[in-house]
Motif scaffolding. Structure first.
Motif, mmCIF file in Angstrom:
data_model
loop_
_atom_site.group_PDB
_atom_site.id
_atom_site.type_symbol
_atom_site.label_atom_id
_atom_site.label_comp_id
_atom_site.label_asym_id
_atom_site.label_seq_id
_atom_site.Cartn_x
_atom_site.Cartn_y
_atom_site.Cartn_z
ATOM 1 N N ARG C 238 0.838 -1.217 0.000
ATOM 2 C CA ARG C 238 0.000 0.000 0.000
ATOM 3 C C ARG C 238 0.861 1.250 0.000
ATOM 4 O O ARG C 238 0.589 2.217 -0.718
ATOM 5 C CB ARG C 238 -0.904 0.016 1.242
ATOM 6 C CG ARG C 238 -2.164 -0.764 1.056
ATOM 7 C CD ARG C 238 -3.226 -0.473 2.112
ATOM 8 N NE ARG C 238 -4.260 -1.476 1.945
ATOM 9 C CZ ARG C 238 -4.226 -2.675 2.518
ATOM 10 N NH1 ARG C 238 -3.245 -2.995 3.335
ATOM 11 N NH2 ARG C 238 -5.188 -3.548 2.269
ATOM 12 N N ASP C 239 1.890 1.175 0.801
ATOM 13 C CA ASP C 239 2.803 2.309 0.934
ATOM 14 C C ASP C 239 3.495 2.620 -0.404
ATOM 15 O O ASP C 239 3.516 3.772 -0.848
ATOM 16 C CB ASP C 239 3.848 1.913 1.986
ATOM 17 C CG ASP C 239 4.782 3.053 2.318
ATOM 18 O OD1 ASP C 239 4.413 3.868 3.163
ATOM 19 O OD2 ASP C 239 5.866 3.113 1.680
ATOM 20 N N ARG C 240 4.035 1.589 -1.019
ATOM 21 C CA ARG C 240 4.758 1.822 -2.282
ATOM 22 C C ARG C 240 3.813 2.233 -3.402
ATOM 23 O O ARG C 240 4.164 3.060 -4.248
ATOM 24 C CB ARG C 240 5.548 0.575 -2.705
ATOM 25 C CG ARG C 240 6.715 0.237 -1.795
ATOM 26 C CD ARG C 240 7.648 1.399 -1.563
ATOM 27 N NE ARG C 240 8.513 1.707 -2.694
ATOM 28 C CZ ARG C 240 9.269 2.785 -2.802
ATOM 29 N NH1 ARG C 240 9.235 3.719 -1.848
ATOM 30 N NH2 ARG C 240 10.039 2.983 -3.857
ATOM 31 N N ARG C 241 2.627 1.656 -3.423
ATOM 32 C CA ARG C 241 1.643 2.065 -4.439
ATOM 33 C C ARG C 241 1.315 3.549 -4.285
ATOM 34 O O ARG C 241 1.183 4.273 -5.272
ATOM 35 C CB ARG C 241 0.365 1.227 -4.311
ATOM 36 C CG ARG C 241 0.536 -0.235 -4.714
ATOM 37 C CD ARG C 241 -0.712 -1.062 -4.374
ATOM 38 N NE ARG C 241 -1.873 -0.599 -5.106
ATOM 39 C CZ ARG C 241 -2.465 -1.273 -6.112
ATOM 40 N NH1 ARG C 241 -1.997 -2.467 -6.472
ATOM 41 N NH2 ARG C 241 -3.507 -0.774 -6.719
ATOM 42 N N ARG C 242 1.186 3.974 -3.017
ATOM 43 C CA ARG C 242 0.885 5.383 -2.757
ATOM 44 C C ARG C 242 2.015 6.264 -3.290
ATOM 45 O O ARG C 242 1.778 7.284 -3.934
ATOM 46 C CB ARG C 242 0.684 5.591 -1.251
ATOM 47 C CG ARG C 242 -0.224 6.746 -0.893
ATOM 48 C CD ARG C 242 -0.475 6.819 0.620
ATOM 49 N NE ARG C 242 -1.063 5.596 1.155
ATOM 50 C CZ ARG C 242 -0.531 4.823 2.111
ATOM 51 N NH1 ARG C 242 0.618 5.160 2.687
ATOM 52 N NH2 ARG C 242 -1.144 3.722 2.516
ATOM 53 N N PHE C 243 3.253 5.804 -3.039
ATOM 54 C CA PHE C 243 4.415 6.548 -3.531
ATOM 55 C C PHE C 243 4.428 6.595 -5.069
ATOM 56 O O PHE C 243 4.620 7.654 -5.674
ATOM 57 C CB PHE C 243 5.702 5.903 -3.003
ATOM 58 C CG PHE C 243 6.957 6.492 -3.574
ATOM 59 C CD1 PHE C 243 7.282 7.836 -3.369
ATOM 60 C CD2 PHE C 243 7.817 5.709 -4.334
ATOM 61 C CE1 PHE C 243 8.455 8.376 -3.909
ATOM 62 C CE2 PHE C 243 8.980 6.247 -4.872
ATOM 63 C CZ PHE C 243 9.301 7.578 -4.662
ATOM 64 N N ALA C 246 1.878 8.916 -6.278
ATOM 65 C CA ALA C 246 2.317 10.306 -6.069
ATOM 66 C C ALA C 246 3.302 10.734 -7.150
ATOM 67 O O ALA C 246 3.384 11.913 -7.506
ATOM 68 C CB ALA C 246 2.949 10.458 -4.682
ATOM 69 N N MET C 247 4.057 9.769 -7.662
ATOM 70 C CA MET C 247 4.999 10.069 -8.741
ATOM 71 C C MET C 247 4.334 9.977 -10.117
ATOM 72 O O MET C 247 5.028 9.981 -11.126
ATOM 73 C CB MET C 247 6.191 9.118 -8.691
ATOM 74 C CG MET C 247 7.022 9.225 -7.427
ATOM 75 S SD MET C 247 7.577 10.925 -7.114
ATOM 76 C CE MET C 247 8.557 11.171 -8.583
ATOM 77 N N GLY C 248 3.014 9.868 -10.158
ATOM 78 C CA GLY C 248 2.310 9.936 -11.435
ATOM 79 C C GLY C 248 1.737 8.628 -11.937
ATOM 80 O O GLY C 248 1.012 8.620 -12.938
ATOM 81 N N ALA C 249 2.054 7.527 -11.274
ATOM 82 C CA ALA C 249 1.542 6.240 -11.769
ATOM 83 C C ALA C 249 0.017 6.232 -11.758
ATOM 84 O O ALA C 249 -0.610 6.723 -10.820
ATOM 85 C CB ALA C 249 2.066 5.095 -10.916
ATOM 86 N N THR C 250 -0.565 5.669 -12.802
ATOM 87 C CA THR C 250 -2.017 5.460 -12.831
ATOM 88 C C THR C 250 -2.350 3.974 -12.937
ATOM 89 O O THR C 250 -3.510 3.614 -12.996
ATOM 90 C CB THR C 250 -2.664 6.180 -14.034
ATOM 91 O OG1 THR C 250 -2.252 5.517 -15.244
ATOM 92 C CG2 THR C 250 -2.270 7.644 -14.090
#
Lengths: 474, 474, 474
Positions: C238-243, C246-250
Motif C-alpha cells: 500500500r505504501d509503495r503504491r501510494r508513492f 504520487a509520482m504519477g503512476a495510474t
C-alpha cells in the motif's frame, strides 16, 4: 446532428472484391427467398399457441436478449436500469429502452447490430439509425406496431416464411403449447405453422442442475416409472422421448459442460446412479453420470430415431452475484476449452459405425474445428457438424467455421444453419447473415477456381435448405 | 445433364484481387517448373525398384488414399463396397470406382479434389469432370493408360521432374528396394532417379506399437546386438542408422502421440527399459520411454548428422472396430491438442544450442503455430518448422501456416514443402498447390507494401527449392 | 548489385482491394498525426531524466532488441558475435552491426523489418535498404546522427509527438529518474515531456523471482514495514503504491506465468505467506501465492484507483544455458497455453461487479480471444482487453485480435494500442502500424456494409486516442 439514415445495403456482408462480389450476388439470389428451416432454437411455443401480442419494444427486443444485456452490463449499465430486477421496482420500459438506444454505438462491429438493424428496418420500417436522439421514436414506433395484427407471432411466422421452427423443452414439460399448436394445425382453416419441440433432458440428466432431485421425482410422477431406480429412470426417458416424438420432435439436445461420454457396464451405472440419487455425489460423479447419459441417449436414438445434438463447453453462470440476483441466461455464460477426441470416443466406439444413428456436434471452442471436429466428422458416419454457435454465430465466426472445417469434412458433413435464438424477430436476419456468408465463402472458392459456379450454387442450396431438412429428419 | 468440362484454371488458388493476382502470377512463373524436392513421404520404394505397372484406377487412386476413404466412409459407404475387405470377397475394382465417382461432389472444397483433378487432367488427359455419368469412362481411361510404358513408376518420376524423393522405413526393413534402386542408379545407362530412405524407428521405439516385443528381437537379430539390454538396444539403433545413412538416408522421422521428451540419467533409463522389455509397463512408462528415446535419437543425430523430424499429435486408430477389421491408415487417425514448450524442453536444454543439430517439428494442432512453434523456432538454432501437415496440407491450411508463423519465425526458420504422401501420382499437384499458395501469400505482402517484389521472388525460390535441400541436407 | 531503395509506401499495410484501400486511406488520414499515447512500455526513464546521447547503432538498435537477437540467434549467430558477452571481450559495435546487416533478409515478413525500416528512413533519413553492402553506411550514418542534439532522448520524445509515456518499475525502485523528470517538468522553461511510472511488483510478489527473499527485506527497509508478516507485507505494498501514484503512476502491471487468481481467507494467507517467507515452498505454493496476490492487488486498486494490468502466459528463460550466460530478456521467453475463465473467477467473483475497478487483460494465447477473453470482457464491467501483445504485436496478429474479439466484446471493451517496447526509436512506427491495421480492419467493415464510414472514423479516433486515455486514466 441529424441521425444517420438506416438502410440495409443490398451487398452487405459480400466481399468488396468486384469478382467475388458479383459471384456472391448471383449465388445469393438463388437462396435469398427460400423458406427458413430453423431446426434448433429457444423461442417460446406459447407465442404460437396463443398468438397474443408482444408488449413493447423493451420487453420484446431488449430484456430477453442476453447478447444485448451482456454488452450493456459490460459498460456499466445495471440490470435494474434495463428494467430487469425486483418486480414493482422496475425501470419503466421506455426508460430502459433509452439506456439501450443511447449506447447503440457499443454494438458497432457486432452481429447484434446486424440483426437488430434488420429488425428495425425490415420488420418495423424504421428509416433512421438508433441513437440517443431517435430512441423514443423507436420505442413508440415498435410498441405501436406490436398492437397491430400483422405483428402477432403467427403473422410474423408466416411473413418470415418459416417452414419449420423447433423449440427445446424439458422432459418435465407437458408440451401443452405444442399440443395446442397441433390442434390449431388440424383445425379446418387453422393456422398451418409447423412448430416442433426437441427433447432437452439436462434438468433430469445433470445432477448439478438446480432442482435435479425434485426433477427426478417429477419425472417419476409424469411417467409412472420409479425414477429412483436405474431401470425405471431409463424407462422414464424412453417414455418421455416417445411422447416428444409423438408431438413432432425429431431431435434431442444436450447442453453439457464438456463433451465427455462414458460406456460403463450396468452394475457401475446402477452404483453411480444410486450415488447421484442420494444427493451425495462428487463433481466427478456428476461428470461421469452426464457422460454415461450421453451414451444412453445415443442408445435410445438408435431405437427411436431421434437425432442427437450435443452443445458442450459453456461454463454457465460465471458471475455468481449476478446469478443470485437475476438468474440464468443473463449473459454471464463463458466458453471454456473443450476436448472432443477422447471425450466422444466411448460413445463412438459403441455407436459410431451404426447406420442411421445421427449425432450433431457443436462447439464454442473454435480451435477444435480443424483439429478435432472436422477430422471426426470426416470419418464417422454418424457425425455431423453443427454450424458456428453462439459467440461464433457471426460473420467472422461463420467464415472461420467454413475455412476451418471444409477442407477436411467437406460441406456434406455439416448441417446448414441453426439460429439457436430466443429473439424471434431476428430469425430471418440471422438466416440471412448465414446465407450471405456462405455465398461469400463460396464466391471466394469460385473466384480462386477451386469450385465451379454451378457447383457452388448447388452447395449453397444444400447448405440453406436440403441439409438441415435431411440432417434433422424434417 | 452434360458433364462439366474438366479444366485447370491457370490462375487457380491465386487471390482474385487484380493487384495481388498479377503479382502472384509473376512470382509463380519463376518456380512453376522447378524440380520437385520431396524430402518426406510414404511412397513405396518397390515401385521404383521394380518399375512394374500399376493395376487399375481403383487400386492406384482410391484404395490406398486415406483422405478419400475417410470422406466416403463418413457418408455411409462401407469399405467392402470400396473393394477393401476380406480377400476374395472384394468388390470388383470398377464397382468400387463407381462408388467413388458417384459421390465426387463430397470432395467439393477439399484439397483431395484439387489433387485428383490435377491427376485426372494432367496425368491422364481427361477432359470431363468425374461424376456418376463419367465414372466408367474414368475407370477405363486410367486403367488403360496404366498399361502403357509412360505410366510406369520410373517414367512418371522423370516426367514429374522429381529431383529427389524420400520414403520412410522401419529399422527392421532390409532396404532391398533401396539397394536395388542404388544398383540401378549405378548401372551404366541405368535409371537415375534419386530415391532415399528415412529412418523411422517407431516400431522399435514405441512400446505400444503392435508387435513391439517381437520387433525388439528382430532388431537384435538384424544387428547382432542384445536389444534386451539398454546398451545393446542403443548400439543397435546406431548400427541401423549407420546402415540407413549408407543407403542414402539424411534424416530420421518420429511419429509420436505427443512431443514429450525426457533426459533421464543412465540408471533410470536402464530401469525404464527393463520394464518396457518385460512387457509389464504402464502407459506412463511407455510415454516416458518414447520421450527418452527422442533425446537419445537427438544425441545420435549429433554423432551421425541425420536430420531429425518429429511428427506428433495424432491419436491413431480412433475407431477400434474399423481398425480390427481393416488395419491401420484407413482414415481414422484424429489429431489431439499438442503441447511443445514444456514437452521439448528436456531435449532442447541438452542439445538446443548445439551447432549442426537439426530438428524439424510438425504439428496437427494449429493453435501452436503462433503461440509455441514460431517462438521456439525463432529462438533455438537447431529448430526448423515443418510445413502445414496432413489435415492442414491444403490451401487454407498452408495460408494459416504462413500467416501464423512468419511474423515470429520468418521464412528462413521453415523448410519448404513436404508432400508426405503415399499417393504418388498426386505429388506434382501437391507441390503445385504449395507453390501457388506461397505465391499468393507473398503477393499479398507485396501488394500491401510489406515486401518488395524481388525480395518475394527470392523468398519463393528459397521456399520451393533451396530451403528443403538445405534443411534435409540433400 | 545495387542495393534497393528504402522507401515507405504511403499505402503500406492497407488492403490492396481498391474499395477498401480508399476507405482505409481516408480513415487513416484522420488519425495519422494524432499524438502518441503510450500507456505501457519498458523504456528507460534515465534517458529522459538525463537526456544523454545514445552511443552507437548497435547499442541503440541491435543489442537491446530481443526480437532482433532471437532471430539472429535462431540462425546460428552467437551472442558474442553480436557484442553481447563478457565485458572486455565484446565484439566491436561495428562488427556486431555487420552480423545483423548481412542477415537482414531473415526479417522479411516480420514486424521487426517494418519497425526498423521506419526508424532507418524516418528517423535517420537513410535511403537504401540495409544489406551486406550498406551496413557500414548504416552504422556510420546512425552513429553520427546520435551525436547531434536532435537525436537526444527528449528531442526525439518531442519530435515523435508523444503525449504521455509510461515505464514500469519495481516497488524497490526509488524512482529517482521519475523524480528528476518531474522536477524538470516543474522547472520554468523546463522540458514538458510526460513520463509516468507503473507499479510492477513481480520481484516482490513472485516467490520464484531471482532474489525474492532479499527483495522482501529490501521492501521492509524502504517502507519501514515488517515484510515478514502478512499484514506488514500488505501495508508495504500500500505504501509503495501510494508513492508510485504520487509520482504519477495510474496503473499497476503483473507479469505472471498464469492468470490464476485466488481468494483465500486471512488465516490461509498468513500460513501461505509464512511458507513463502521461509523459502521452503513448493511450486504449487508459489503459484497460489501469486494468485492470491492478484486478488490483493485488485483490492488495493479499489482503494487507490490504480488501473490493474495482467500480462500472463510467458514461460521465461526457456533456454537455461543461455540464461546463465546472458541473463533475462534475450529472446528465450516462450508463450504457453493460458486459461482465463476459471483462473480469473476468484478475483472476478469478489470484484468483478465493482464500479470503478478496472482490470486490463493481455494474452499470448490467441485461442482465448474469441473463446474466453471477449466473452469475459463482453460481460464484466471491470474488464477490458489489452491489445495484441508481444509475439502478436504485428499486422497479422493485430488483425486476428480485431477479427476475433470485436464481434463479442465490441470495440469499446478494448483499450487501444500499447507499444510495450524498450526500443524507444520504434515507438512511432509501432503506433503507426496499429493505426494502419485498425484503419484496414475498419475499412473492410465499411466496404462490406457492416459499419458506416463516419462511424468507423469515430471508432478509429477512439481506438487511437480516447480509449487509451480513458482506460489508463491519463
Amino acid at each position: 446532428m441529424t441521425p444517420h439514415a438506416l438502410t440495409l445495403a443490398p451487398d452487405r456482408l459480400f466481399p468488396s472484391d468486384a469478382t467475388q462480389r458479383a459471384i456472391a450476388r448471383n449465388l445469393y439470389d438463388h437462396v435469398r427467398d427460400l423458406p427458413i428451416i430453423s431446426p434448433h432454437g429457444h423461442t417460446d411455443p406459447q407465442w404460437f399457441a396463443q398468438d397474443t401480442a408482444f408488449a413493447n419494444a423493451a420487453q420484446l427486443l431488449l430484456q430477453p436478449d442476453h447478447y444485448v444485456l451482456r454488452m450493456l452490463y459490460s459498460q456499466g449499465v445495471s440490470f435494474e436500469a434495463l428494467g430487469i430486477g425486483e418486480p414493482g421496482q422496475d425501470t419503466p420500459a421506455r426508460e430502459a429502452w433509452r439506456q439501450f438506444g443511447q449506447r447503440y454505438h457499443l454494438f458497432r462491429g457486432t452481429p447484434s447490430q446486424l440483426w437488430l438493424d434488420w429488425v428495425f428496418r425490415e420488420s418495423f420500417g424504421i428509416e433512421v439509425r438508433l441513437c440517443a436522439q431517435t430512441c423514443d421514436l423507436y420505442f413508440d414506433t415498435i410498441t405501436d406496431a406490436l398492437t397491430r395484427p400483422e405483428f402477432r407471432p403467427r403473422a410474423l411466422f408466416d411473413r418470415y416464411r418459416i417452414e419449420v421452427l423447433t423449440t427445446t423443452e424439458s422432459p418435465l414439460d407437458p408440451l401443452v403449447h405444442h399440443q395446442a399448436i397441433r390442434l390449431e394445425n388440424e383445425r379446418p382453416g387453422g393456422w398451418q405453422g409447423r412448430v416442433l419441440t426437441a427433447y432437452r433432458p439436462d434438468p433430469v440428466v445433470d445432477p448439478e442442475f438446480e432442482g435435479f432431485q425434485t426433477n427426478l421425482d417429477r419425472l417419476s410422477e409424469c411417467t409412472g416409472q420409479d425414477c429412483r431406480t436405474w431401470a425405471g429412470y431409463l424407462a422414464a426417458h424412453r417414455d418421455r422421448r416417445r411422447f416428444f416424438a409423438a408431438m413432432g420432435a425429431t431431435s434431442t439436445d444436450h447442453g453439457h459442460p464438456t463433451a465427455l461420454t462414458a460406456d460403463l457396464d450396468r452394475s457401475d451405472c446402477e452404483t453411480l446412479f444410486a450415488r447421484v440419487c442420494s444427493n451425495r455425489f462428487t463433481p466427478a460423479d456428476a461428470e461421469l453420470f452426464r457422460a454415461q447419459m450421453l451414451t444412453e441417449m445415443a442408445a435410445m436414438s438408435l431405437e427411436d430415431g431421434l437425432v442427437m445434438q450435443l452443445h458442450p463447453g459453456s461454463l454457465r453462470n460465471h458471475n455468481t452475484t449476478l446469478f443470485r440476483a437475476f438468474g440464468r441466461d443473463k449473459g454471464a455464460d463463458i466458453p471454456v476449452a473443450t476436448e472432443y477426441v477422447r471425450a466422444l470416443r466411448p460413445l463412438l466406439e459403441r455407436f459410431g459405425n451404426a447406420p442411421d444413428f445421427r449425432l450433431i456436434v457443436f462447439t464454442l471452442d473454435e480451435t477444435t474445428y480443424a483439429r478435432e471436429l472436422a477430422p471426426l466428422a470426416g470419418h464417422y458416419p454418424c457425425l455431423r457438424l453443427g454450424p458456428a454457435w453462439w459467440f461464433h454465430d457471426s460473420p467472422e465466426g461463420m467464415r472461420r467455421f467454413r475455412e476451418q472445417t471444409t477442407e477436411t469434412a467437406g460441406f456434406y458433413n455439416t448441417v446448414g444453419f441453426n439460429d439457436d435464438t430466443r429473439a424471434f424477430l431476428s430469425i430471418p436476419a440471422r438466416h440471412d447473415v448465414a446465407r450471405r456468408i456462405d455465398s461469400a465463402f463460396l464466391a471466394r472458392l469460385v473466384a480462386e477456381h477451386r469450385l465451379l459456379e454451378d457447383e457452388a450454387a448447388e452447395v449453397l442450396l444444400d447448405l440453406t435448405y436440403t441439409l438441415p431438412k435431411r440432417a434433422y429428419k424434417l
